[in-house]
Scaffold this motif. Structure first.
Motif, PDB file in Angstrom:
ATOM      1  N   ARG A   1       0.307   0.441 -12.598  1.00 50.18           N
ATOM      2  CA  ARG A   1       0.221   1.804 -13.124  1.00 50.18           C
ATOM      3  C   ARG A   1      -0.659   2.681 -12.233  1.00 50.18           C
ATOM      4  NH1 ARG A   1      -2.385   1.569 -18.611  1.00 50.18           N
ATOM      5  NH2 ARG A   1      -0.784  -0.039 -18.758  1.00 50.18           N
ATOM      6  N   TYR A   2      -1.826   2.173 -11.870  1.00 51.29           N
ATOM      7  CA  TYR A   2      -2.756   2.987 -11.102  1.00 51.29           C
ATOM      8  C   TYR A   2      -2.412   3.001  -9.623  1.00 51.29           C
ATOM      9  CZ  TYR A   2      -5.321   3.545 -15.359  1.00 51.29           C
ATOM     10  OH  TYR A   2      -5.653   3.896 -16.637  1.00 51.29           O
ATOM     11  N   PHE A   3      -1.829   1.921  -9.111  1.00 47.96           N
ATOM     12  CA  PHE A   3      -1.391   1.894  -7.719  1.00 47.96           C
ATOM     13  C   PHE A   3      -0.268   2.907  -7.514  1.00 47.96           C
ATOM     14  CE2 PHE A   3       0.648   0.316  -3.891  1.00 47.96           C
ATOM     15  CZ  PHE A   3      -0.410  -0.146  -3.117  1.00 47.96           C
ATOM     16  N   ARG A   4       0.674   2.951  -8.444  1.00 50.81           N
ATOM     17  CA  ARG A   4       1.786   3.903  -8.328  1.00 50.81           C
ATOM     18  C   ARG A   4       1.284   5.335  -8.454  1.00 50.81           C
ATOM     19  NH1 ARG A   4       4.608   1.993 -12.029  1.00 50.81           N
ATOM     20  NH2 ARG A   4       6.066   0.720 -10.829  1.00 50.81           N
ATOM     21  N   ALA A   5       0.314   5.558  -9.345  1.00 50.84           N
ATOM     22  CA  ALA A   5      -0.235   6.905  -9.502  1.00 50.84           C
ATOM     23  C   ALA A   5      -0.934   7.370  -8.225  1.00 50.84           C
ATOM     24  CB  ALA A   5      -1.217   6.935 -10.678  1.00 50.84           C
TER      25      ALA A   5
ATOM     26  N   PRO B   1       3.223  -1.886  -6.339  1.00 49.53           N
ATOM     27  CA  PRO B   1       2.723  -2.909  -5.407  1.00 49.53           C
ATOM     28  C   PRO B   1       3.846  -3.759  -4.811  1.00 49.53           C
ATOM     29  CG  PRO B   1       1.316  -2.809  -7.341  1.00 49.53           C
ATOM     30  CD  PRO B   1       2.496  -1.928  -7.625  1.00 49.53           C
ATOM     31  N   GLY B   2       4.826  -4.116  -5.640  1.00 45.21           N
ATOM     32  CA  GLY B   2       5.935  -4.933  -5.141  1.00 45.21           C
ATOM     33  C   GLY B   2       6.738  -4.230  -4.078  1.00 45.21           C
ATOM     34  N   ARG B   3       7.080  -2.986  -4.323  1.00 49.20           N
ATOM     35  CA  ARG B   3       7.844  -2.216  -3.339  1.00 49.20           C
ATOM     36  C   ARG B   3       7.026  -1.980  -2.074  1.00 49.20           C
ATOM     37  NH1 ARG B   3      10.454   3.128  -5.372  1.00 49.20           N
ATOM     38  NH2 ARG B   3      11.170   3.036  -3.212  1.00 49.20           N
ATOM     39  N   PHE B   4       5.723  -1.797  -2.240  1.00 47.89           N
ATOM     40  CA  PHE B   4       4.852  -1.610  -1.079  1.00 47.89           C
ATOM     41  C   PHE B   4       4.906  -2.843  -0.178  1.00 47.89           C
ATOM     42  CE2 PHE B   4       0.535  -2.178   0.750  1.00 47.89           C
ATOM     43  CZ  PHE B   4       0.502  -1.057   1.572  1.00 47.89           C
ATOM     44  N   GLN B   5       4.802  -4.031  -0.769  1.00 39.04           N
ATOM     45  CA  GLN B   5       4.836  -5.248   0.035  1.00 39.04           C
ATOM     46  C   GLN B   5       6.226  -5.471   0.668  1.00 39.04           C
ATOM     47  OE1 GLN B   5       3.168  -8.295  -2.687  1.00 39.04           O
ATOM     48  NE2 GLN B   5       1.458  -8.383  -1.248  1.00 39.04           N
TER      49      GLN B   5
END
Length: 263
Positions: free
Chosen positions: A244-248, A254-258
């Motif tokens: 929630r906070y990573f996407r904000a 986080p998964g898509r980032f990796q």
């Protein structure tokens, strides 16, 4: 009237109600009571005086004052209230004692701000609740001034206390101390600490710690650590809380980032 939503938040008790009107019998509290009226025309009886508190009104009651009144049962009513003991309110504001001199002020913007912070404090998300406590502590200073309380001058505390708090928070992001512990650590009242931190950093202590958490989460994810491990190491309640906070912060999970890094 509709059932009250009620919760404890740090040294505060919070209440919120919306629904048909209700009348309260004459009573008193051991605590200071602060109410913000969002809708309805409340008739207030206070120590032998009567007055009307319409939408946008903030009413303040000292401990032991006899109060009563309410809104007629066929009329809608929406209000929030805060309850805080005399010693904890005085300590939060850097005072020895205090007393509200003006029981009623029409301050719609402050009433809306109080209502928003109370609603956040009634949520289950721990970070939202912690942030709400910070916001309410600052708003209590505004309410106290509006009610005739003279707050001690908050001279510039300098960079030292804010820097010490940042270093303390950064040293262990898994366990963020509560607001009382932060204030004690730097030797300031909670109100003075929050105001100084906001002025110097542009964020509250909770916001600053959360942005540092998400920044460190990005580095750990970039290094290939699983999101579940990252959430645990950095003190998030679970992986969804981290997401929630990573996407904000970064506009991506986080998964898509990796996955994007693996390309």
């Amino acid at each position: 009237m509709a059932e009250l939503r009620h919760a404890r938040l740090g040294v505060l008790e919070l209440a919120s109600a919306a629904g048909p009107g209700h009348r309260f019998d004459k009573h008193s509290h051991d605590e200071f009571v602060i109410s913000a009226n969002l809708r309805g025309d409340e008739q207030v009886w206070l120590d032998g005086r009567t007055f009307e508190a319409g939408a946008g009104a903030i009413t303040t009651y000292n401990p032991g004052q006899i109060q009563g009144g309410g809104v007629a049962g066929d009329r809608p009513w929406h209000f929030v209230s805060l309850y805080v003991t005399p010693d904890r309110l005085a300590d939060s504001l850097g005072l020895d004692t205090l007393e509200f001199a003006r029981p009623l002020r029409h301050l719609p913007a402050l009433a809306e701000a109080l209502a928003g912070a109370v609603q956040a404090g009634l949520q289950t998300d721990p970070f939202q609740r912690e942030r709400a406590e910070e916001r309410l502590t600052l708003l209590l200073g505004e309410v106290a001034r509006a009610a005739g309380v003279r707050l001690p001058g908050c001279a510039d505390a300098g960079r030292g206390p804010v820097q010490r708090l940042q270093e303390w928070l950064a040293a262990d992001l898994q366990e963020t101390p509560d607001l009382d512990a932060m204030a004690t650590h730097v030797g300031l009242s909670k109100f003075h600490l929050l105001r100084s931190f906001q002025q110097q950093v542009g964020l509250s202590p909770r916001q600053w710690a959360m942005q540092l958490r998400t920044r460190r989460a990005q580095a750990l994810l970039r290094a290939g650590r699983p999101a579940t491990d990252v959430a645990h190491v950095l003190g998030f309640a679970d992986q969804s809380h981290l997401s929630r906070y990573f996407r904000a912060a970064y506009g991506i999970s986080p998964g898509r980032f990796q996955r994007a890094l693996r390309g």
